[in-house]
Every structure is written in structure tokens, then in C-alpha cells.
Write a protein that holds these residues in place. Structure first.
Motif, PDB file in Angstrom:
ATOM      1  N   THR A 115      47.168  33.852  46.469  1.00  0.00           N
ATOM      2  CA  THR A 115      45.768  34.248  46.298  1.00  0.00           C
ATOM      3  C   THR A 115      45.183  34.791  47.588  1.00  0.00           C
ATOM      4  O   THR A 115      44.515  35.831  47.602  1.00  0.00           O
ATOM      5  N   PHE A 116      45.426  34.096  48.703  1.00  0.00           N
ATOM      6  CA  PHE A 116      44.844  34.520  49.974  1.00  0.00           C
ATOM      7  C   PHE A 116      45.561  35.718  50.585  1.00  0.00           C
ATOM      8  O   PHE A 116      45.060  36.308  51.539  1.00  0.00           O
ATOM      9  N   LYS A 140      44.267  40.760  49.766  1.00  0.00           N
ATOM     10  CA  LYS A 140      43.169  41.122  50.667  1.00  0.00           C
ATOM     11  C   LYS A 140      41.966  41.724  49.946  1.00  0.00           C
ATOM     12  O   LYS A 140      40.822  41.429  50.309  1.00  0.00           O
ATOM     13  N   PRO A 141      42.153  42.578  48.942  1.00  0.00           N
ATOM     14  CA  PRO A 141      40.965  43.065  48.222  1.00  0.00           C
ATOM     15  C   PRO A 141      40.157  41.925  47.616  1.00  0.00           C
ATOM     16  O   PRO A 141      38.920  41.950  47.650  1.00  0.00           O
ATOM     17  N   PHE A 142      40.843  40.918  47.077  1.00  0.00           N
ATOM     18  CA  PHE A 142      40.136  39.777  46.490  1.00  0.00           C
ATOM     19  C   PHE A 142      39.363  39.012  47.549  1.00  0.00           C
ATOM     20  O   PHE A 142      38.212  38.603  47.322  1.00  0.00           O
ATOM     21  N   LEU A 143      39.939  38.811  48.730  1.00  0.00           N
ATOM     22  CA  LEU A 143      39.243  38.084  49.796  1.00  0.00           C
ATOM     23  C   LEU A 143      37.985  38.811  50.238  1.00  0.00           C
ATOM     24  O   LEU A 143      36.939  38.192  50.464  1.00  0.00           O
ATOM     25  N   ARG A 144      38.065  40.106  50.325  1.00  0.00           N
ATOM     26  CA  ARG A 144      36.880  40.872  50.726  1.00  0.00           C
ATOM     27  C   ARG A 144      35.819  40.824  49.636  1.00  0.00           C
ATOM     28  O   ARG A 144      34.617  40.795  49.909  1.00  0.00           O
ATOM     29  N   TRP A 145      36.260  40.780  48.390  1.00  0.00           N
ATOM     30  CA  TRP A 145      35.317  40.688  47.287  1.00  0.00           C
ATOM     31  C   TRP A 145      34.553  39.367  47.321  1.00  0.00           C
ATOM     32  O   TRP A 145      33.338  39.342  47.161  1.00  0.00           O
ATOM     33  N   GLU A 147      46.451  41.775  37.474  1.00  0.00           N
ATOM     34  CA  GLU A 147      47.238  42.742  38.230  1.00  0.00           C
ATOM     35  C   GLU A 147      48.266  42.037  39.112  1.00  0.00           C
ATOM     36  O   GLU A 147      49.405  42.500  39.255  1.00  0.00           O
ATOM     37  N   GLU A 148      47.860  40.889  39.694  1.00  0.00           N
ATOM     38  CA  GLU A 148      48.793  40.112  40.515  1.00  0.00           C
ATOM     39  C   GLU A 148      49.945  39.576  39.666  1.00  0.00           C
ATOM     40  O   GLU A 148      51.103  39.593  40.096  1.00  0.00           O
ATOM     41  N   GLU A 149      49.634  39.103  38.467  1.00  0.00           N
ATOM     42  CA  GLU A 149      50.683  38.583  37.585  1.00  0.00           C
ATOM     43  C   GLU A 149      51.653  39.691  37.186  1.00  0.00           C
ATOM     44  O   GLU A 149      52.869  39.466  37.092  1.00  0.00           O
ATOM     45  N   ALA A 199      38.962  29.489  41.221  1.00  0.00           N
ATOM     46  CA  ALA A 199      38.663  28.345  42.086  1.00  0.00           C
ATOM     47  C   ALA A 199      38.310  28.791  43.500  1.00  0.00           C
ATOM     48  O   ALA A 199      37.363  28.283  44.110  1.00  0.00           O
ATOM     49  N   VAL A 200      39.054  29.749  44.037  1.00  0.00           N
ATOM     50  CA  VAL A 200      38.761  30.241  45.383  1.00  0.00           C
ATOM     51  C   VAL A 200      37.421  30.964  45.394  1.00  0.00           C
ATOM     52  O   VAL A 200      36.611  30.796  46.313  1.00  0.00           O
ATOM     53  N   GLN A 201      37.163  31.773  44.368  1.00  0.00           N
ATOM     54  CA  GLN A 201      35.845  32.403  44.261  1.00  0.00           C
ATOM     55  C   GLN A 201      34.762  31.332  44.169  1.00  0.00           C
ATOM     56  O   GLN A 201      33.701  31.441  44.794  1.00  0.00           O
ATOM     57  N   GLY A 202      35.041  30.273  43.402  1.00  0.00           N
ATOM     58  CA  GLY A 202      34.082  29.178  43.278  1.00  0.00           C
ATOM     59  C   GLY A 202      33.856  28.446  44.587  1.00  0.00           C
ATOM     60  O   GLY A 202      32.740  27.968  44.849  1.00  0.00           O
TER      61      GLY A 202
END
Length: 443
Positions: A236-237, A240-245, A363-365, A378-381
Motif C-alpha cells: 500500500t505504501f 505513491k499516487p495513493f499516498l499523495r492522494w 488496479e494494484e490487484e 484503512a490507511v486512508q482512514g
């Protein structure tokens, strides 16, 4: 997991969380606020506080309220791994939703019990703080698991967007219940009684529980590739696009949750009719959400999200200005206009919470075969929980606590809220194209 194949199934599925979300609204906007008298007008105290007096120590409660959100976010990480790797003959999602739901409801009921009704004590403060932590933790376990199924129960990004949009419209319905109907009840009923009245709506969560159809995953031949907690976090970490989001999302959440957390006190202080303003905010949302999706199809997610943030910022500034106006017809009309302006952002700001993580997880899957969509939520939460904890646990408590020295302090939540969404808009401009172009359809 068996896929949903028709529109009615998808609509019912997306509506299932409405009651559980309403419990969270009750907790954040009414129940926690009811523990302190500060910030309420005299006429509201008998109905919108438990017993008409402070039950908790404000300074200590501010710490607990902040920690409740932080602990919620932190514990969601192992809980998400638990949800992603749970094994049973009923599959992995449905049993976890039921576990989280049952404990969450028990904690909700626990918040309505007063250990010592005689005044603000450390016993009350510690008790409510611990029960609040339990409620938020298992509320999020329930919802993280439910949202993670958006990746799995449909096949395409179009279907995920459809689920997210229907969910956003359902959010408006529970907001109307929470901020219009509940507020109407609070004109003559105590908050604890009203909290019990809305509790049965949480049983709507049994709709997705019934629609989820999974095979047993007890054997080694399971089609889902499970990974350990550390591996799931690493996957998850590394996105990088997800972390910036999630950083941009956290600032947006700070602004929105600060206003929603203090909305009851705000309207009781500025002399605006909360029910009328909330109806003007929420009633047009199904139509404004259509506009938002038209913009997304033409310009992509990045442009449409910045549009929503800008509209919300303007709406909050208008709300602040209207709050300073003298009472009368002009103020009523202006408050309705401010509400309608805000409606062009509200649905969109709700929808992004479901659309982005489910799409990025899917997309990751596809790329790696790792099915850990619950971890994305969970990370977004975690990030949004810290932001909400700062907003409602520290900033809002400080504004309420300063009422004796500055009777206008609570008015400023609108401007502080607008500042949060401005920062979110700036960060959105810096997102990579892989996110900005989501939803854009070429001619």
C-alpha cells in the motif's frame, strides 16, 4: 465473490451503509457535543445536552477525543489485515462486517449511559473516552470491510463509480435525517432518546451482508492471494499516487469534519435555521452530483475535485458572512443561497472517499495479484482520522472552551473549514496524472 449484475442490486448494496453512517453522524455531531454545555444557546441546553451540565473535563476530553480518532486510524491497520486475511466457510468479508457491526452497536449504546450524572468528573471523562475509542474502531472495521468490497463485488471502474455515486446520494439521505429530522426532534426530545430512535436504521447493513456471496476460503486453493500485515502495508505504501492522494484527502476531511462536528453549536449561535439551511444544502445534491460526473467525464477527476473544493470553500465563506447578518428575511434568504452553493460540492466530497481507494486497489490487484483493498481504506482512514481528530478533538473543543472569553469563537469554524479545503485544492494540483485523469472519457 459473486458479482452484482444489475442496477437494482447495486443500488440496494450501496444504500446498506446509510444507517451505520447515521450512527457515526450522531456520535460526531450530537452525542460527543452533548457532554459539554459550552457553545449551546440557552434554549438548546435541555434537549441537546444529556442533563444540562458538563459531564466531562474539557481539557482531558480534548485529549481523549483526539486519541479516539488516532487510535481508530492506527488500529484500523491490523484490523484491515484481519479483514483481508480472515478465513471461514462463509468467506472473508461477511463475517468481519458482522463482528464489527455488533461491537459498534454495543459501544454506541454504551455512550448513552452516564456513570456519574452529577457533573464533570474524571470517571465520566475516562469512561466516555474509552467507549468512544471502541465505537470508532469497530465502526471503521465495519465500514472498511464494506468499502473494500467495492473493489471485489463489481468488475469495472464504471461500476465502482456507480456504486460510489449511489453511496454519495445515500449519504445525503442520512445527512437529511441527521441534520434535519434529528434536529427537528431535538426541539422537544433529549438527545439520548433521539439517539435510540435512529438506532434501528443501522440494520440496513444487513442488506450488503445478504448480497455478499463468497465461497469458503479455508482451503489452500483459495482464489484470493492473501499477504501478511507487513507485506500488505508495504504494497500500500509503495503506491505513491495513493499516498499523495490521502494527504490531500486528509486536509479536505479536516475542513469538512470540523464544520460537521460543530454544526449543531454553530447554528444555535449564529441565529440561522439549521433545518432550512441543511435542506437547501442536501436537496439538490443528486442533481449537482450529475454535474460533477459530467465534469469528470470531460476533464478527469483532478479538475472535478478541485471544482468541488472551490465551491465548498465559497460556500463556507458565504456561511460566515451570513452568520454576521442581523436577523430577518434577508438573512434567511442569504442562508438558503449559501446552502445551495455548498450543495454543488457536498455529494462529490462524499463520493471520492469510496471511488479513489477502490479504483487504486483494483488496479494494484490487477498488477500484482494482491487483494488487500481493505488496507487501502484503512490507511486512508488513518490519515483522515488524524485530521478529524485535530479538527473535532482539538480545534472544535478549543473554540467551545473559549466561549466564556469570546462569545463569537464558534462562528470561525466556517473560515477554518474553508482553509482546510483550500490546502486540499493546492495539493490536488500536485497529484499525478494517473489520478487526475481517472474518469475522463476521450471523445
Amino acid at each position: 465473490m459473486k458479482k452484482l449484475t444489475n442496477a437494482p442490486q447495486k443500488i440496494f448494496y450501496a444504500s446498506g451503509a446509510m444507517g451505520v453512517n447515521l450512527l457515526n453522524t450522531m456520535m460526531g455531531s450530537y452525542i460527543c457535543s452533548a457532554l459539554l454545555v459550552g457553545g449551546f444557546g440557552e434554549e438548546a441546553i435541555p434537549f441537546q445536552t444529556y442533563v444540562g451540565k458538563d459531564l466531562i473535563i474539557p481539557a482531558v476530553w480534548a485529549v481523549f477525543a483526539f486519541l479516539a480518532k488516532v487510535v481508530d486510524g492506527i488500529i484500523d491497520i491490523p484490523m484491515a489485515s484481519f479483514a483481508d486475511n480472515f478465513k471461514s466457510r462463509f468467506g472473508r468479508r461477511r463475517p468481519v462486517i458482522l463482528i464489527g457491526f455488533i461491537i459498534m452497536v454495543l459501544a454506541y449504546l454504551g455512550m448513552l449511559f452516564i456513570p456519574n450524572p452529577n457533573g464533570a468528573t474524571m470517571l465520566n471523562t475516562v469512561y466516555f473516552g474509552i467507549v468512544l475509542c471502541i465505537f470508532y474502531s469497530f465502526y471503521t472495521l465495519t465500514m472498511v470491510t464494506y468499502y473494500s468490497t467495492y473493489t471485489e463485488i463489481v468488475d469495472t471502474d464504471i461500476d465502482r463509480a456507480f456504486l460510489s455515486n449511489v453511496k454519495a446520494v445515500c449519504d445525503i439521505f442520512y445527512f437529511i435525517i441527521g441534520y434535519v429530522i434529528v434536529r427537528m426532534f431535538l426541539n422537544s426530545m433529549n438527545i439520548r432518546l433521539v439517539a435510540l430512535i435512529v438506532l434501528p436504521l443501522s440494520l440496513l447493513m444487513m442488506i450488503p451482508v445478504a448480497l455478499i456471496k463468497e465461497e469458503s476460503n479455508l482451503g489452500d486453493d483459495s482464489k484470493v492471494k492473501s499477504v501478511s500485515l507487513i507485506q500488505s502495508l508495504k504494497c500500500t505504501f509503495q503506491n505513491k499516487p495513493f499516498l499523495r492522494w490521502i494527504v490531500a484527502y486528509a486536509f479536505m476531511n479536516f475542513g469538512v469534519q470540523l464544520f460537521l462536528g460543530g454544526i449543531n453549536e454553530y447554528f444555535s449561535k449564529v441565529g440561522m435555521n439549521m433545518m432550512i439551511v441543511m435542506m437547501s444544502c442536501f436537496a439538490p445534491v443528486p442533481f449537482t452530483l450529475i454535474l460533477y460526473n459530467v465534469i469528470m467525464k470531460k476533464k478527469g477527476f483532478g479538475f472535478s475535485f478541485i471544482y468541488a473544493l472551490a465551491v465548498y470553500t465559497v460556500g463556507m465563506i458565504c456561511m460566515f458572512v451570513v452568520g454576521t447578518m442581523p436577523a430577518g428575511t434577508g438573512k434567511l434568504v442569504a442562508s438558503i443561497v449559501a446552502g445551495v452553493i455548498s450543495s454543488f460540492a457536498i455529494g462529490a466530497l462524499f463520493a471520492v472517499a469510496y471511488q479513489l481507494p477502490s479504483q487504486l486497489a483494483a488496479e494494484e490487484e490487477t498488477r500484482t495479484g494482491v487483494a488487500n483493498s481493505a488496507m487501502y481504506f484503512a490507511v486512508q482512514g488513518l490519515f483522515s482520522g488524524v485530521a478529524t481528530g485535530i479538527a473535532t478533538g482539538i480545534v472544535l473543543t478549543a473554540l467551545k472552551g473559549s466561549e466564556s472569553a469570546n462569545s463569537d469563537a464558534i462562528r470561525y469554524i466556517t473560515l477554518i473549514s474553508a482553509a482546510g479545503t483550500v490546502v486540499a485544492g493546492i495539493l490536488t494540483l500536485m497529484l499525478p496524472d494517473v489520478i487526475k485523469k481517472i474518469g475522463k472519457q476521450d471523445k
